[in-house]
Design an enzyme around this catalytic site. Structure first.
Site, PDB file in Angstrom:
ATOM      1  CD  GLU A  87      -2.980  -6.294   2.493  1.00 29.43           C
ATOM      2  OE1 GLU A  87      -3.228  -5.214   2.424  1.00 29.43           O
ATOM      3  OE2 GLU A  87      -3.623  -6.744   3.551  1.00 29.43           O
TER       4      GLU A  87
ATOM      5  CD  GLU B  63      -5.842  -1.725   5.642  1.00 28.70           C
ATOM      6  OE1 GLU B  63      -6.305  -2.592   6.017  1.00 28.70           O
ATOM      7  OE2 GLU B  63      -5.018  -1.787   4.928  1.00 28.70           O
TER       8      GLU B  63
END
Length: 277
Positions: free
Chosen positions: A155, A254
Site C-alpha cells: 500500500e 478507513e
C-alpha cells in the site's frame, strides 16, 4: 455494487474494540478490517466474526514497536529474521480469522541527511540499501504467502500521513510487484492516499485492473480523512468505475467520522453508504 468493509481501527471508536463488530453488523457491513489483531487471542476475534456473521477481509503485518514510532520492518536492514517471523505471525492470524489478505507494513526510511561530509554518494548508497532490503524481504514474504495460500498487499501511503514511510509511490509498488513476479502479491489502493500522491484516480484504477494488480481498495474523504462524501473526491463516480472495470473485491472504509451525536460517532455519518447497500 461495492462491498463495503468497516475498518474497526477508524470507525466506531466511541466503543470498546470488541463491541465494534456488533455495531458494524447492525449498520449493514458484512466485512471488517483493522490494522492489527495481535493484542487479542485469535479465538476471541473469531468469536466476534462468527457471532455477527462478518468476514475478516484484511489485516496488517506486525509493525514492530508502534508506540516507539515503528511502522513496519520490510525496508530495515539487519532485521530480516524479525521481518520473516512477523510474516509468519500474520499468516497464522490470517488462517485463524479466515482472512485472505495481509498488507505488508513497509517501515520508515532511516533519517539520513546529505551534508558536505557524507555527500550525495553516501545518500544514494543508503537509498539503494533500503531498496535492496525491501525487495529481498518482499520476495521472502511472497514465497511464504504462496505456501500459505494468502495474498500479500503493498500500500502506497502519502508522506502527509506517515513521513519517511518507504512505500510512498504507486510506481514503486508496481515495480516491486513486477520484479517479485508472484501471483499472490497485489496492490492495495487506498484512494485517500493515492489522490494526494498521484491523483488521476480513474485511470489509476483502470490501469491496475487491466494488469490484474488490484487486490484491495480503501476510501476516505480528501484531504481531512473524514466521511467519503466530504472533500474533493467524487466517490460515487469512482464506485461506478470500480464496477465497470469488474472489481469484485472489498472497499475498506478507513476514515475518521466527524458526523454523529457523540464524539467520533459513526452511525449518523453513514448516509453516504446506505444508498449503495
Amino acid at each position: 455494487m461495492p462491498r463495503f468493509a468497516a475498518n474497526l481501527s477508524f470507525l466506531y471508536t466511541e466503543l470498546p474494540f470488541l463491541e465494534r463488530f456488533a455495531a458494524a453488523a447492525e449498520d449493514g457491513f458484512r466485512g471488517v478490517e483493522y490494522m492489527f489483531p495481535y493484542e487479542y487471542p485469535a479465538e476471541q476475534l473469531v468469536e466476534q466474526l462468527q457471532r455477527h456473521k462478518l468476514e475478516q477481509v484484511l489485516i496488517n503485518s506486525p509493525a514492530g514497536d508502534w508506540n516507539a514510532g515503528e511502522r513496519g520492518l520490510a525496508c530495515i536492514a539487519g532485521r530480516e529474521a524479525e521481518f520473516a517471523a512477523s510474516i509468519d505471525k500474520a499468516i497464522e492470524y490470517a488462517h485463524a480469522l479466515k482472512c485472505p489478505r495481509i498488507h505488508v507494513m513497509a517501515g520508515l526510511r532511516p533519517r539520513v541527511t546529505e551534508s558536505t561530509e557524507t555527500g550525495a554518494a553516501a545518500l544514494d548508497e543508503a537509498i539503494a540499501s533500503w531498496d535492496d532490503t525491501y525487495l529481498k524481504n518482499i520476495r521472502v514474504a511472497a514465497k511464504k504467502a504462496e505456501t500459505a495460500g494468502v495474498q500479500l498487499l503493498l500500500e502506497p501511503i502519502c508522506q502527509h500521513c506517515m513521513p519517511r514511510y518507504y512505500m510512498d509511490d504507486p510506481k514503486l509498488a508496481r515495480n516491486v510487484i513486477r520484479k517479485v513476479r508472484s501471483e499472490n502479491l497485489k496492490l492495495q489502493l487506498d484512494l485517500f492516499h493515492i489522490q494526494q500522491i498521484w491523483g488521476d484516480l480513474t485511470h489509476m484504477i483502470k490501469y491496475q485492473m487491466e494488469f490484474n494488480r488490484l487486490g484491495h481498495v480503501q476510501i476516505a474523504g480528501v484531504p481531512d480523512r473524514h466521511e467519503p462524501d466530504i472533500g474533493e473526491v467524487n466517490y460515487d463516480w469512482l464506485f461506478r468505475v470500480l464496477d465497470e472495470t469488474g472489481y469484485d473485491g472489498w472497499v475498506g472504509c478507513e476514515y475518521n467520522p466527524v458526523r454523529g451525536a457523540v464524539p467520533n460517532g459513526t452511525h449518523d455519518g453513514l448516509g453516504w453508504m446506505r444508498k449503495w447497500l
